[in-house]
Design an enzyme around this catalytic site. Structure first.
Site, PDB file in Angstrom:
ATOM      1  N   GLU A 146       9.313 -15.030  12.953  1.00 34.69           N
ATOM      2  CA  GLU A 146       8.468 -14.708  14.111  1.00 34.69           C
ATOM      3  C   GLU A 146       8.179 -15.909  15.008  1.00 34.69           C
ATOM      4  OE1 GLU A 146       5.092 -12.531  12.550  1.00 34.69           O
ATOM      5  OE2 GLU A 146       6.375 -11.043  11.609  1.00 34.69           O
ATOM      6  N   ASN A 187      14.161 -14.368  11.311  1.00 34.30           N
ATOM      7  CA  ASN A 187      13.654 -13.008  11.135  1.00 34.30           C
ATOM      8  C   ASN A 187      12.564 -12.748  12.176  1.00 34.30           C
ATOM      9  OD1 ASN A 187      13.529 -10.590   9.368  1.00 34.30           O
ATOM     10  ND2 ASN A 187      11.491 -11.324   8.785  1.00 34.30           N
ATOM     11  N   HIS A 223       9.841  -2.613  12.132  1.00 30.09           N
ATOM     12  CA  HIS A 223       8.582  -1.863  11.965  1.00 30.09           C
ATOM     13  C   HIS A 223       8.448  -0.948  13.179  1.00 30.09           C
ATOM     14  CE1 HIS A 223       7.331  -4.244   8.532  1.00 30.09           C
ATOM     15  NE2 HIS A 223       7.466  -5.363   9.222  1.00 30.09           N
ATOM     16  N   GLU A 251      12.621  -5.231   7.108  1.00 30.51           N
ATOM     17  CA  GLU A 251      11.251  -4.804   6.776  1.00 30.51           C
ATOM     18  C   GLU A 251      10.989  -3.387   7.273  1.00 30.51           C
ATOM     19  OE1 GLU A 251       8.308  -7.692   8.034  1.00 30.51           O
ATOM     20  OE2 GLU A 251       9.602  -9.406   7.567  1.00 30.51           O
ATOM     21  N   ASP A 253       9.961   0.198   8.160  1.00 31.25           N
ATOM     22  CA  ASP A 253       9.070   1.350   7.979  1.00 31.25           C
ATOM     23  C   ASP A 253       8.904   2.017   9.348  1.00 31.25           C
ATOM     24  OD1 ASP A 253       7.151  -0.398   9.216  1.00 31.25           O
ATOM     25  OD2 ASP A 253       6.244  -0.885   7.285  1.00 31.25           O
TER      26      ASP A 253
END
Length: 337
Positions: A146, A187, A223, A251, A253
């Site tokens: 990030e 990432n 996400h 990651e 979801d």
């Protein structure tokens, strides 16, 4: 006729050996995995699913490899909690993703509140990345996590404010020095579709490559909200791969922004999971997919986005949502290699 019989056995086996990781491996991906915290493992229903290789071939420690957990005091490294997950992957033969070396969040107090000169902080970053990757050799690492704002500018944090962009190659060089065989990733979130943030990351990658800084991959956190999967996801993966990288969905979801979901929403979520998997499936160098935990019981979403949730393929009672089948179907979609 033994050949027909063995074919029958194989077909029967392939039917009984179903699971998310089986589907990923059948699609020639390296894994379908999940994030986890070992304090959840006392929940036997959870642990039985996690341990099942048919479902998960890879694990990412959700928290215990982060800076606060691994270097809580300056120069004092504590690996006990991270070792639990690393040892679990050794025993089970699952792949391990190191997460992560440098991130602005979940930093220990001494680092967050310290006043460091550029040379001091450069040493701290180098030492931390080296020791962490050295401890867990032979794996994939989210070295930088990030680094960007959504508009494509660099995030203002202790690292950028003191070292400008130099902390990025510093961290990558240190990780590579600790383990020349490690796969080193950057990432981030909101880089899954084509836009200002993914364009900024591509520029960074080109610069790193031109300077011969070790960089192997990009992690797309993914996400998403239901109905919000970027239509340019596959094209974006292809553009990262064209820079000489591999890509992973790291990651995943897909949350509902209001609860409870209706039938149309549940159907859309299944479609969305299928679309994400299919985009990765269509690009050979998209190597695998990791869920950001597999059950709502331990999802980070409600704590961070109050009133939102139902984001995982298993609900809080370990009942599979239609999203689960969406993942399987995404891996079955045609591939263009």
């Amino acid at each position: 006729m033994p050949s027909l019989w063995s074919l029958f056995v194989l077909v029967s086996l392939s039917r009984t050996l179903s699971g998310l990781n089986v589907a990923a491996r059948n699609a020639r991906k390296l894994y379908l995995g999940t994030a986890t915290n070992s304090d959840q493992w006392n929940d036997t229903a959870y642990f039985d699913i996690l341990r099942n290789d048919a479902e998960f071939g890879q694990v990412t420690p959700a928290n215990v490899m982060k800076w606060f957990a691994t270097e809580p005091e300056e120069g004092v490294f504590t690996f006990e909690d991270a070792d639990v997950i690393a040892n679990f992957t050794k025993e089970t033969g699952k792949l391990l993703r190191g997460h992560n070396c440098v991130w602005y969040n979940q930093l220990p107090e001494w680092l967050l509140n310290g006043t460091f000169t550029a040379p001091e902080l450069a040493f701290i970053v180098t030492r931390h990345c080296f020791n962490l990757v050295d401890r867990y050799k032979g794996h994939v690492w989210d070295v930088i996590n990030e680094a960007f704002n959504d508009d494509g500018t660099y995030r203002s944090d202790i690292f950028f404010n003191t070292l400008n962009t130099t902390y990025i190659p510093l961290a990558l060089y240190a990780a590579s020095a600790a383990d020349p065989n490690a796969k080193l990733y950057i990432n981030d979130f909101n880089i899954e579709g084509i836009g200002a943030k993914s364009t900024a990351l591509k520029s960074l990658i080109k610069w790193l490559k031109s300077e011969n800084v070790p960089i192997d991959g990009v992690g797309l956190q993914s996400h998403f909200t239901v109905g919000g999967v970027p239509p340019t996801l596959q094209q974006n993966i292809e553009e990262f791969v064209a820079l000489g990288l591999e890509v992973a969905i790291t990651e995943l979801d897909i949350r509902f922004t209001s609860l409870p979901p209706d039938a149309a929403g549940i159907a859309q979520q299944k479609k969305d999971y299928e679309a994400v998997i299919a985009a990765c499936n269509a690009v050979e160098r998209c190597v695998g997919v990791t869920l950001w935990d597999f059950t709502d019981k331990y999802s980070w979403i409600p704590g961070t986005f109050p009133g939102q949730g139902d984001a995982c393929p298993w609900d809080e009672n370990y009942v599979k949502r239609p999203a689960y089948e969406g993942i399987i179907e995404g891996f079955r979609r045609p591939q263009h290699h």
